[in-house]
Scaffold this active site. Structure first.
Site, short mmCIF file in Angstrom:
data_model
loop_
_atom_site.label_atom_id
_atom_site.label_comp_id
_atom_site.label_asym_id
_atom_site.label_seq_id
_atom_site.Cartn_x
_atom_site.Cartn_y
_atom_site.Cartn_z
CB CYS A 1 72.05 27.21 44.47
SG CYS A 1 70.46 26.38 44.65
CD GLU B 1 74.48 26.90 48.33
OE1 GLU B 1 73.91 27.60 47.45
OE2 GLU B 1 73.88 26.40 49.29
N1 THU Z 1 69.07 28.71 47.05
C1 THU Z 1 70.43 28.83 47.06
O1 THU Z 1 70.99 29.72 46.43
N2 THU Z 1 71.14 27.93 47.78
C2 THU Z 1 70.58 26.92 48.53
O2 THU Z 1 71.30 26.11 49.09
C3 THU Z 1 69.14 26.86 48.69
C4 THU Z 1 68.34 27.67 47.74
C5 THU Z 1 68.30 29.69 46.28
C6 THU Z 1 67.62 29.13 45.07
C7 THU Z 1 66.46 30.09 44.91
O3 THU Z 1 66.92 31.21 44.16
C8 THU Z 1 66.15 30.55 46.30
O4 THU Z 1 67.28 30.21 47.09
C9 THU Z 1 64.92 29.91 46.91
O5 THU Z 1 64.95 28.54 46.79
#
Ligand code: THU
Length: 134
Positions: A58, A60
């Protein structure tokens, strides 16, 4: 709070710019993040996916790990942005990572439509799991 401070607005703009660099061919859901440290340095993150889906990371976590990898641990603010109807809400795994790596950060959650909210790690994850004193 009705307005972001100039520093918060700048961090959010940096998160939006990082979002443009997301590698998300599977979900097509791009997320951007930016952290500011006590020294005034900023670090950026976007989600980076993988054909082996659980290997995805993710936005973050990329931003927080990038700061730590640079030796910057005093995270004072974290901004996250995605194209969601309401300000994006971080996943549980990222909340747990924030709980350990950025417990006192001001967290700015936003969407591309200009909506945002300010929250804290304690609000996002009350009673998170810890093995060491923080
Ligand atoms: N994702 C993030 O980058 N941050 C979050 O807090 C929620 C989900 C990304 C992971 C994945 O690549 C996409 O969003 C869909 O879940």
């Amino acid at each position: 709070m009705n307005e972001l401070t100039p520093e918060q607005a700048e961090l959010l703009a940096a998160a939006a710019a990082a979002r443009e660099r997301a590698y998300c061919p599977y979900s097509r859901f791009a997320v951007g993040a930016a952290v500011r440290t006590a020294s005034g340095a900023s670090f950026y993150g976007c989600n980076i996916e993988n054909a082996a889906y659980p290997s995805t990371i993710c936005a973050e976590r990329v931003a927080l790990f990038s700061a730590y990898a640079a030796g910057e641990r005093a995270i004072v603010a974290l901004a996250v942005i995605a194209d969601t109807p309401e300000p994006v809400t971080p996943c549980g795994g990222c909340r747990q990572v924030m709980f350990e790596l950025a417990p006192r950060a001001v967290v700015i959650l936003a969407n591309l439509r200009g909506a945002w909210r300010i929250t804290s790690v304690e609000d996002l994850l009350p009673a998170g799991f810890a093995l060491i004193d923080r």
